[in-house]
Design an enzyme around this catalytic site. Structure first.
Site, mmCIF file in Angstrom:
data_model
loop_
_atom_site.group_PDB
_atom_site.id
_atom_site.type_symbol
_atom_site.label_atom_id
_atom_site.label_comp_id
_atom_site.label_asym_id
_atom_site.label_seq_id
_atom_site.Cartn_x
_atom_site.Cartn_y
_atom_site.Cartn_z
ATOM 1 N N CYS A 90 -4.537 4.621 -1.032
ATOM 2 C CA CYS A 90 -4.891 5.396 0.158
ATOM 3 C C CYS A 90 -4.702 6.891 -0.135
ATOM 4 O O CYS A 90 -3.850 7.276 -0.931
ATOM 5 C CB CYS A 90 -4.019 4.985 1.340
ATOM 6 S SG CYS A 90 -4.469 5.831 2.878
ATOM 7 N N ASP A 143 -3.438 8.931 1.748
ATOM 8 C CA ASP A 143 -2.230 9.388 2.458
ATOM 9 C C ASP A 143 -1.308 10.190 1.536
ATOM 10 O O ASP A 143 -0.969 9.741 0.435
ATOM 11 C CB ASP A 143 -1.495 8.148 3.010
ATOM 12 C CG ASP A 143 -0.421 8.521 4.019
ATOM 13 O OD1 ASP A 143 0.464 9.323 3.676
ATOM 14 O OD2 ASP A 143 -0.472 8.000 5.149
ATOM 15 N N ARG A 179 1.671 10.637 1.536
ATOM 16 C CA ARG A 179 3.002 10.066 1.291
ATOM 17 C C ARG A 179 2.999 8.967 0.239
ATOM 18 O O ARG A 179 4.036 8.386 -0.057
ATOM 19 C CB ARG A 179 3.566 9.524 2.616
ATOM 20 C CG ARG A 179 3.714 10.597 3.684
ATOM 21 C CD ARG A 179 3.917 9.995 5.053
ATOM 22 N NE ARG A 179 2.739 9.233 5.498
ATOM 23 C CZ ARG A 179 2.672 8.565 6.644
ATOM 24 N NH1 ARG A 179 3.703 8.553 7.458
ATOM 25 N NH2 ARG A 179 1.583 7.912 6.983
ATOM 26 N N HIS A 198 -0.667 0.561 2.160
ATOM 27 C CA HIS A 198 0.685 0.883 2.622
ATOM 28 C C HIS A 198 0.816 0.580 4.106
ATOM 29 O O HIS A 198 -0.164 0.616 4.857
ATOM 30 C CB HIS A 198 1.026 2.355 2.327
ATOM 31 C CG HIS A 198 0.214 3.341 3.090
ATOM 32 N ND1 HIS A 198 0.698 4.048 4.157
ATOM 33 C CD2 HIS A 198 -1.081 3.723 2.957
ATOM 34 C CE1 HIS A 198 -0.252 4.836 4.632
ATOM 35 N NE2 HIS A 198 -1.345 4.661 3.922
ATOM 36 N N CYS A 203 -0.375 2.703 7.784
ATOM 37 C CA CYS A 203 -1.585 3.386 7.307
ATOM 38 C C CYS A 203 -2.382 3.872 8.515
ATOM 39 O O CYS A 203 -2.771 3.078 9.387
ATOM 40 C CB CYS A 203 -2.421 2.442 6.456
ATOM 41 S SG CYS A 203 -3.914 3.220 5.819
HETATM 42 CO CO CO Z 1 -3.240 5.032 4.571
#
Ligand code: CO
Length: 212
Positions: A44, A46, A48, A100, A103
């Site tokens: 992803c 993302d 993080r 994750h 998400c």
């Molecule tokens: Co995500």
């Protein structure tokens, strides 16, 4: 005037270069010659979930593709170019689809909201939801439902990887790449291997998607 955070990146970079050179003066010279990573990470976007950081891998160790909610969309030339290059040229041994929990993409797909262009992208997660509607409907806890959809999405994207002709061809010829589905837990920092049954999925898939 660029922000302090922005300027800091250049300072960080110089410091990082120095640390690497202190450990190995040839670090960048060697790295600039070639790459032969064993892993392809499809994760992803993302902020993080940075692939190298959570896996403790160094530059050169892992080939990375990231998008919202780690999707392997059948008509996405970007992800399929990455997979083909990783398999046929880099000859990676493992393809990891890493989703994750928490998400944002998965969560957004469960909302009945108009998100403009994103609707098209999130529809692929809604398709996963539809495929597993019965199981998901049976989960009353909303947070658990998000978590489960994040897991099911990973498994479904693994299937999309296994469907591709170059992955099948390479696996039949060399026994690689192996495909793995992982979920990263933001709350603990730990990676969970979903232990997908790669050979069983492949066998099932080849009844329909076998090419050549
Ligand atoms: Co995500």
């Amino acid at each position: 005037m660029p922000s302090e955070k922005y300027q800091q990146i250049f300072e960080n970079n110089k410091q990082w270069v120095q640390e690497k050179l202190n450990l190995d003066p040839d670090f960048f010279t060697n790295l600039s010659k070639d790459q032969s990573p064993d892993f392809l990470w499809i994760g992803c976007a993302d902020s993080r979930v940075p692939a190298n950081v959570v896996t403790g891998l160094e530059p050169g160790d892992i080939f990375v593709h990231r998008n919202i909610a780690n999707l392997v969309v059948n008509a996405d030339l970007n992800v399929h170019s990455v997979i083909q290059y990783a398999v046929e040229h880099l000859k990676v041994k493992h393809i990891i689809v890493c989703g994750h929990y928490e998400c944002g993409g998965v969560k957004a797909s469960m909302l009945q909201e108009d998100l403009g262009l994103l609707n098209n992208w999130l529809r692929y997660i809604r398709d996963v939801h539809r495929l597993h509607q019965e199981e998901l409907d049976a989960i009353s806890d909303e947070a658990k439902k998000y978590d489960r959809l994040a897991e099911l999405n990973v498994v479904e994207q693994c299937i999309n990887v296994i469907k591709t002709a170059f992955v099948q061809k390479s696996y039949v010829n060399s026994g690689y790449p192996l495909v793995h589905g992982w979920v990263y837990d933001l709350k603990t920092g730990l990676i969970k291997d979903l232990n997908i049954n790669f050979s069983q999925i492949l066998e099932k898939i080849r009844k329909i998607y076998k090419i050549g």
